[in-house]
Structure formats: C-alpha cells, structure tokens
Enzyme design. Sequence first.
Site, PDB file in Angstrom:
ATOM      1  N   LYS A  70       0.801  -1.223   0.000  1.00  0.00           N
ATOM      2  CA  LYS A  70       0.000   0.000   0.000  1.00  0.00           C
ATOM      3  C   LYS A  70       0.838   1.280   0.000  1.00  0.00           C
ATOM      4  CE  LYS A  70      -4.249  -1.771   2.116  1.00  0.00           C
ATOM      5  NZ  LYS A  70      -5.252  -1.540   3.172  1.00  0.00           N
ATOM      6  N   GLY A 130      -4.483   1.512  18.338  1.00  0.00           N
ATOM      7  CA  GLY A 130      -3.550   1.121  17.288  1.00  0.00           C
ATOM      8  C   GLY A 130      -2.941   2.340  16.610  1.00  0.00           C
ATOM      9  N   ALA A 134      -4.328   1.276   9.256  1.00  0.00           N
ATOM     10  CA  ALA A 134      -5.773   1.381   9.474  1.00  0.00           C
ATOM     11  C   ALA A 134      -6.091   2.492  10.460  1.00  0.00           C
ATOM     12  CB  ALA A 134      -6.324   0.045   9.970  1.00  0.00           C
ATOM     13  N   TYR A 230     -12.860  -8.609  11.086  1.00  0.00           N
ATOM     14  CA  TYR A 230     -14.124  -9.269  10.740  1.00  0.00           C
ATOM     15  C   TYR A 230     -14.038 -10.791  10.848  1.00  0.00           C
ATOM     16  CZ  TYR A 230     -11.730  -9.289   6.207  1.00  0.00           C
ATOM     17  OH  TYR A 230     -10.809  -9.435   5.204  1.00  0.00           O
ATOM     18  N   GLY A 251     -15.729  -5.305  11.297  1.00  0.00           N
ATOM     19  CA  GLY A 251     -15.238  -4.573  10.141  1.00  0.00           C
ATOM     20  C   GLY A 251     -15.711  -5.072   8.784  1.00  0.00           C
TER      21      GLY A 251
END
Length: 289
Positions: A70, A130, A134, A230, A251
Amino acid sequence: MVDGRTRVCGIIANPVEHTLSPVLHNTLAKELGHNLVYVPFKPEKGGVDAAVKGAFELFVLGLNVSVPYKQEVIKSLAGLDQGAEAIGAVNTLVRTESGYLGYNTDYLGLWRALKEEGIVLEGQEVVVFGAGGAAKAAVYLCCKEGAKKVFLLNRTLEKAQKIADQYNQVFQKDCVYAMQLEEYTKIFYREHGYLAIQTSSVGMYPNVGQVILEEKEFYRCFHTAFDLIYTPAQTKFMQLAKDAGARVYNGLKMLLYQGVTAYELWMNCTVPAEVVQKCYQMIEKELHQ
C-alpha cells in the site's frame, strides 16, 4: 461471456490467496451487467513497479492494492487523491490517460459503514486503538468529519505521536491526542461517552482470545465500539464492549464499502443499495464456509 470488450480489474497483494475481493467485484459486475472480470495478482517483492506498469500497458482498468504494497505502490503512480496523500497509503488504482491515480477507499469504507449504522462523527469524542495504516485512515476520517477529540492509544507512544502531529498539522487544529495504551486511565471519566474504533490486528483469527485492553471497566466509557477485524465476527474487544452496554460492530461492512467505493470509481457509477446488500450476504457466506 468474456469477449474482446471485457475489461479487467484485479488486486495486487502477497499473499493474495485469501482475498474476498474477487467474490465482491465479480458479484458487482454480474449484478450490474458490466462486462468486467476481477482477478488476483501476486507480484513478488520488488516487482510492484513492473506490475503496475505492465497492468497499464495491458489496459487493465483498475487495481486494488493490499498488504504489503500500500505504500510501495505510490512511487509508481501518476498522482494521489487528497485522502491517499494525507494517509500515505493507497488501496485503489484508477486508470487515467497518463497512468494510475491512487485512492484510499479504506477511510471511505469506514465512513460509509459508520453512516449506515447511524454513527455521526461530527462533535464526537473518539478513542482509536492502534497506530498502523488502518489507524491512520480512521484518524484522518474522524478529523475530516469534525470529531471533537481523537484519543489515539498505542503500545508505542512514538508511533501514535507521529500520527497525531501529522493530522493536527494537516487540519490546523489540536484534535488528535497521542497516548500510550497504559495511559487510558487519563480519559476514564465519561460513562458511555466515547465512540471506540479498534484498528489493530489483536484478536484476529486464530488469536481470538486476545484483546488490546483487558480492563473491563474502561469499556463502560463507550457508547459504540467498532472493531475493524471481521474474523471472528465477534472479537473479544466487541464482547467486552457489549457486556459493558455499548453497541458493537465488526469490520465486514468497512471491507464491503471500501470495495464498493473502488468499483464505483472504476466504473463511474453508483451501486444500488439492494446490490450492496446482496454483495454483503455473498462475502458473509464466503467467510463462513
């Protein structure tokens, strides 16, 4: 039927075998009647630039990008949209005449998932756990949508502080407060006053018994808890928040909406709500197989 007019989209990741993206995007193409196929691509380390250039030469319409590429992919792009530039990570490439433009639909996916559940960010006090990619997307969204305060809790203070400094500068206001995880007691004062967003991988399958913070009483501070994980469908973080009286969400809808948003960018369309719901059911079914 694949024919001479079929367009190709795909995902670049390594590993890529576990991805749900082909299920989502091929379902979207089928439901909307678009002549498009979506496939996984697995470039090896050091091969991302060649992969992006090759995809452009092969007239690939668009690409998703996942771990670990990414950030690395950015140097291969013709430009970035505002969100991707601020977050410093790209997960969607959209074809233009001069090359691919990079977008970050992760924060847009989170925004749409929160909106669907009736969660408004403006004026909220938010606790984000965190300090990875994300977390950057979540904090950017909170600041962009007018959250009053964002408390960024992480085991390593330096990582959280870097994000806080960046976004306080970008948005020209002090709205992000970096804290070491153990300092949660400093904000232990609002009964059901916070929206909590858990962005770390702690508690993800197979480590389902883990949680980023064990202190049960702190969970009473949350009115809503959103875990970006998730798998499993209900994490220990969600269970502790639920037991303390909060509304809880995983999520999966963020995953859904980041993909739907990418598809809309590629095809310049709006996906109807009934098609979104059908895709949600498809990926939920796929997860439980």
